[in-house]
Design an enzyme around this catalytic site. Structure first.
Site, PDB file in Angstrom:
ATOM      1  N   GLU A  39      44.523  34.676  43.048  1.00 25.86           N
ATOM      2  CA  GLU A  39      43.290  33.866  43.120  1.00 25.86           C
ATOM      3  C   GLU A  39      42.064  34.730  43.394  1.00 25.86           C
ATOM      4  OE1 GLU A  39      43.672  30.850  42.261  1.00 25.86           O
ATOM      5  OE2 GLU A  39      45.648  30.167  42.931  1.00 25.86           O
ATOM      6  N   THR A  98      52.348  31.703  37.013  1.00 25.88           N
ATOM      7  CA  THR A  98      53.295  31.265  38.031  1.00 25.88           C
ATOM      8  C   THR A  98      53.804  29.889  37.620  1.00 25.88           C
ATOM      9  OG1 THR A  98      52.169  32.585  39.687  1.00 25.88           O
ATOM     10  CG2 THR A  98      53.585  30.816  40.500  1.00 25.88           C
ATOM     11  N   HIS A 134      59.405  45.684  65.068  1.00 26.71           N
ATOM     12  CA  HIS A 134      60.849  45.591  64.812  1.00 26.71           C
ATOM     13  C   HIS A 134      61.533  46.961  64.746  1.00 26.71           C
ATOM     14  CE1 HIS A 134      60.083  41.387  63.788  1.00 26.71           C
ATOM     15  NE2 HIS A 134      61.370  41.196  63.767  1.00 26.71           N
ATOM     16  N   SER A 170      40.503  39.751  36.808  1.00 27.92           N
ATOM     17  CA  SER A 170      39.242  39.476  37.522  1.00 27.92           C
ATOM     18  C   SER A 170      38.141  39.031  36.560  1.00 27.92           C
ATOM     19  CB  SER A 170      38.758  40.736  38.249  1.00 27.92           C
ATOM     20  OG  SER A 170      39.772  41.293  39.041  1.00 27.92           O
ATOM     21  N   GLU A 173      45.287  37.445  31.414  1.00 26.94           N
ATOM     22  CA  GLU A 173      45.873  38.010  30.186  1.00 26.94           C
ATOM     23  C   GLU A 173      46.296  39.444  30.481  1.00 26.94           C
ATOM     24  OE1 GLU A 173      43.070  37.475  26.989  1.00 26.94           O
ATOM     25  OE2 GLU A 173      43.187  35.279  27.140  1.00 26.94           O
ATOM     26  N   PRO A 174      47.050  40.072  29.557  1.00 28.93           N
ATOM     27  CA  PRO A 174      47.479  41.443  29.832  1.00 28.93           C
ATOM     28  C   PRO A 174      46.300  42.383  30.138  1.00 28.93           C
ATOM     29  CG  PRO A 174      48.666  40.571  27.952  1.00 28.93           C
ATOM     30  CD  PRO A 174      47.644  39.543  28.319  1.00 28.93           C
TER      31      PRO A 174
HETATM   32  C1  LIG Z   1      52.690  37.415  41.298  1.00 30.59           C
HETATM   33  C2  LIG Z   1      51.436  37.035  40.580  1.00 30.59           C
HETATM   34  C3  LIG Z   1      51.229  35.716  40.206  1.00 30.59           C
HETATM   35  C4  LIG Z   1      50.062  35.370  39.493  1.00 30.59           C
HETATM   36  N1  LIG Z   1      49.901  34.072  39.082  1.00 30.59           N
HETATM   37  C5  LIG Z   1      48.851  33.768  38.254  1.00 30.59           C
HETATM   38  C6  LIG Z   1      48.731  32.460  37.675  1.00 30.59           C
HETATM   39  O1  LIG Z   1      49.520  31.553  37.957  1.00 30.59           O
HETATM   40  N2  LIG Z   1      47.723  32.238  36.767  1.00 30.59           N
HETATM   41  C7  LIG Z   1      46.825  33.206  36.439  1.00 30.59           C
HETATM   42  O2  LIG Z   1      45.941  32.946  35.627  1.00 30.59           O
HETATM   43  N3  LIG Z   1      46.891  34.451  37.012  1.00 30.59           N
HETATM   44  C8  LIG Z   1      47.875  34.744  37.899  1.00 30.59           C
HETATM   45  N4  LIG Z   1      47.975  36.014  38.448  1.00 30.59           N
HETATM   46  C9  LIG Z   1      46.998  37.027  38.064  1.00 30.59           C
HETATM   47  C10 LIG Z   1      46.029  37.345  39.170  1.00 30.59           C
HETATM   48  O3  LIG Z   1      45.103  36.294  39.331  1.00 30.59           O
HETATM   49  C11 LIG Z   1      45.337  38.674  38.801  1.00 30.59           C
HETATM   50  O4  LIG Z   1      46.330  39.695  38.922  1.00 30.59           O
HETATM   51  C12 LIG Z   1      44.169  38.980  39.701  1.00 30.59           C
HETATM   52  O5  LIG Z   1      43.112  38.083  39.446  1.00 30.59           O
HETATM   53  C13 LIG Z   1      43.668  40.422  39.495  1.00 30.59           C
HETATM   54  O6  LIG Z   1      43.470  40.680  38.138  1.00 30.59           O
HETATM   55  P1  LIG Z   1      44.092  42.020  37.468  1.00 30.59           P
HETATM   56  O7  LIG Z   1      45.519  42.091  37.887  1.00 30.59           O
HETATM   57  O8  LIG Z   1      43.801  41.963  36.030  1.00 30.59           O
HETATM   58  O9  LIG Z   1      43.326  43.183  38.144  1.00 30.59           O
HETATM   59  P2  LIG Z   1      41.905  43.831  37.612  1.00 30.59           P
HETATM   60  O10 LIG Z   1      40.977  42.743  37.346  1.00 30.59           O
HETATM   61  O11 LIG Z   1      42.229  44.754  36.498  1.00 30.59           O
HETATM   62  O12 LIG Z   1      41.495  44.637  38.879  1.00 30.59           O
HETATM   63  C14 LIG Z   1      42.068  45.910  39.224  1.00 30.59           C
HETATM   64  C15 LIG Z   1      41.358  46.433  40.484  1.00 30.59           C
HETATM   65  O13 LIG Z   1      39.965  46.587  40.218  1.00 30.59           O
HETATM   66  C16 LIG Z   1      39.199  45.825  41.138  1.00 30.59           C
HETATM   67  N5  LIG Z   1      38.034  45.265  40.460  1.00 30.59           N
HETATM   68  C17 LIG Z   1      38.002  44.591  39.291  1.00 30.59           C
HETATM   69  N6  LIG Z   1      36.742  44.226  38.973  1.00 30.59           N
HETATM   70  C18 LIG Z   1      35.966  44.674  39.990  1.00 30.59           C
HETATM   71  C19 LIG Z   1      34.567  44.609  40.262  1.00 30.59           C
HETATM   72  N7  LIG Z   1      33.712  43.959  39.449  1.00 30.59           N
HETATM   73  N8  LIG Z   1      34.099  45.205  41.391  1.00 30.59           N
HETATM   74  C20 LIG Z   1      34.960  45.832  42.237  1.00 30.59           C
HETATM   75  N9  LIG Z   1      36.290  45.918  42.038  1.00 30.59           N
HETATM   76  C21 LIG Z   1      36.773  45.351  40.922  1.00 30.59           C
HETATM   77  C22 LIG Z   1      40.147  44.728  41.632  1.00 30.59           C
HETATM   78  O14 LIG Z   1      39.754  44.228  42.903  1.00 30.59           O
HETATM   79  C23 LIG Z   1      41.457  45.476  41.675  1.00 30.59           C
HETATM   80  O15 LIG Z   1      41.533  46.215  42.866  1.00 30.59           O
HETATM   81  C24 LIG Z   1      49.094  36.361  39.206  1.00 30.59           C
HETATM   82  C25 LIG Z   1      49.289  37.681  39.623  1.00 30.59           C
HETATM   83  C26 LIG Z   1      50.448  38.024  40.301  1.00 30.59           C
HETATM   84  C27 LIG Z   1      50.646  39.452  40.726  1.00 30.59           C
END
Ligand SMILES: Cc1cc2nc3c(=O)[nH]c(=O)nc-3n(C[C@H](O)[C@H](O)[C@H](O)COP(=O)(O)OP(=O)(O)OC[C@H]3O[C@@H](n4cnc5c(N)ncnc54)[C@H](O)[C@@H]3O)c2cc1C
Length: 397
Positions: free
Chosen positions: A376, A162, A351, A136, A131-132
């Site tokens: 993932e 995706t 390269h 994680s 979600e927005p």
């Molecule tokens: C191109 C693309 C395609 C995607 N496709 C899908 C899809 O098909 N379906 C779907 O459901 N999602 C999808 N995603 C979402 C993706 O799974 C999430 O972006 C990913 O799980 C990370 O979540 P976030 O972006 O909210 O980052 P956050 O959870 O906000 O994390 C931000 C940073 O904080 C760190 N962090 C967070 N919690 C902790 C912790 N407890 N301890 C240490 N570090 C932490 C993370 O490692 C990261 O570096 C996609 C994302 C992208 C970019």
């Protein structure tokens, strides 16, 4: 690839499938990938070719019209496809995860309804947890599904789907009121049928449009807005409210092997490009491959390719044998994605200035590799899963 990333002990059928896919990748994907990617164009012809080969039904049981192949076969196919163009593997990945979830957790009726049409690629799956405000922290999901008799009403915003526009089935994770103490036990997975396309695709469900990305182009990644969307209780996966977190995590676990496989594929391609370029490009009177600094880079890159492949194969085989593989899938995903980023970066450096030119494939791989560090579950989340598993296993007395 003659020597690297070989897999011992494959059956004749697995070898035949892989040879066919490799041929397809070399002839139908690699020559077109660069142009399609730069145009951010959906690979319609390539997807049609994959449907013809039966790849949408690769892991779906034969009784439902699929090929009934293992996770290992799937992962090796994905490795080959990502070697050609990662976006193409993205087209089948969410489909494969949703098919896995329906097969493992669906009711008999849901299996009969979806799997035969998923096997042909007529029904294509997207997977929606993020979600927005969260990725994680899955248990914090805010999208709500309120039950009223035989119907649920869904409200909330989903992010990063995706294949959100090109699919016609979404596996959706939403919060329901099960009265459980632990937040993740109040999550339910739904099978949301929808037409392909963008805009208000069904009453109360809008797919606003493609998110512009730095790489992973061609395949659509979207938001999904649920506003009073109504769905029948028969669309709860497995008819089991409150089990959605476990269902989705099972899907993510096989998804992690698949992301590791994608990382292996990109790393293999980055190595292939580097080893070729290093023998063509001459400086100071000889091919740069004859400078030890470059030769050593090639040695390190190849070692990383090999190590990542072996870990990925191990995680797939473990799952295929029916054992829990959360730690091994986490390790494979962590190592393969980090190595992929490193190998791609080294290939880019080999390269020289041309690596920065859009004419060379390596610039695309440089934009694709970072996604694998995130999708993932990020590397930090993999380390969390691995360390939890290890502490469980090595509990001190
Ligand atoms: C191109 C693309 C395609 C995607 N496709 C899908 C899809 O098909 N379906 C779907 O459901 N999602 C999808 N995603 C979402 C993706 O799974 C999430 O972006 C990913 O799980 C990370 O979540 P976030 O972006 O909210 O980052 P956050 O959870 O906000 O994390 C931000 C940073 O904080 C760190 N962090 C967070 N919690 C902790 C912790 N407890 N301890 C240490 N570090 C932490 C993370 O490692 C990261 O570096 C996609 C994302 C992208 C970019």
């Amino acid at each position: 690839m003659a020597r690297l990333a070989q897999t011992a002990g494959l059956t004749d059928i697995q070898r035949e499938i892989l040879a066919t896919v490799k041929d397809f990748v070399d002839k139908e994907i690699i020559p077109h990938a660069q142009a399609l990617e730069h145009a951010d164009a959906y690979p319609t012809d390539i997807v049609a070719g994959m449907r013809e080969m039966g790849l949408f039904g690769l892991t779906i049981p034969e009784e439902y019209g699929g090929l009934g192949e293992s996770l290992l076969t799937y992962a090796l196919v994905v490795e080959q496809i990502a070697r050609g163009w990662m976006s193409v593997s993205g087209v089948i990945n969410t489909h494969f995860i949703v098919a896995h979830m329906v097969r493992q957790h669906g009711t008999d009726e849901q299996k009969r309804h979806y799997l035969p049409r998923m096997a042909t690629g007529e029904v294509r799956g997207a997977f929606s947890m993020s979600e927005p405000d969260l990725g994680s922290d899955v248990a914090a999901i805010k999208t709500r599904a309120r039950r009223d008799g035989d119907t649920y009403t869904v409200d909330g915003a989903k992010m990063w789907l995706t294949n959100g526009g090109s699919s016609n089935l979404i596996a959706l994770l939403a919060r329901t009121d099960e009265g459980a103490e632990k937040p993740h036990q109040n999550l339910t997975a739904f099978l949301v049928d929808k037409p392909e396309g963008f805009g208000e695709v069904a009453p109360g469900l809008t797919i606003p449009g493609k998110i512009e990305k730095m790489g992973y182009k061609g395949v659509d990644t979207t938001e999904a807005v649920f506003d009073g969307y109504r769905i029948g209780a028969d669309k709860v996966l497995g008819g089991a409210p409150g089990k959605g977190f476990a269902h989705m995590m099972d899907g993510v676990e096989v998804g992690r092997v698949n992301v590791a496989a994608r990382a292996c594929g990109i790393a293999i391609r980055a190595f292939e490009l580097a080893v070729d370029y290093a023998q063509q490009r001459r400086t100071f009177g000889k091919p740069i491959a004859e400078h030890q600094a470059i030769a050593f880079k090639l040695a390190e890159m190849a070692t990383k390719v090999e190590a990542a492949h072996l870990l990925m194969v191990n995680a797939a085989r473990l799952k295929d044998s029916g054992q829990r593989n959360d730690v091994e899938a986490g390790m494979a995903k962590l190592l393969a994605s980090e190595y992929c980023a490193e190998v791609t970066q080294e290939s880019f450096r080999i390269h020289g200035g041309y690596g920065y030119s859009k004419e060379y494939e390596i610039e695309r791989l440089m934009r694709e590799a970072p996604f694998l560090l995130i999708g993932e579950g990020t590397s930090e989340i993999q380390k969390t899963i691995i360390s939890r598993g290890l502490l469980r296993e090595y509990k001190s007395r």
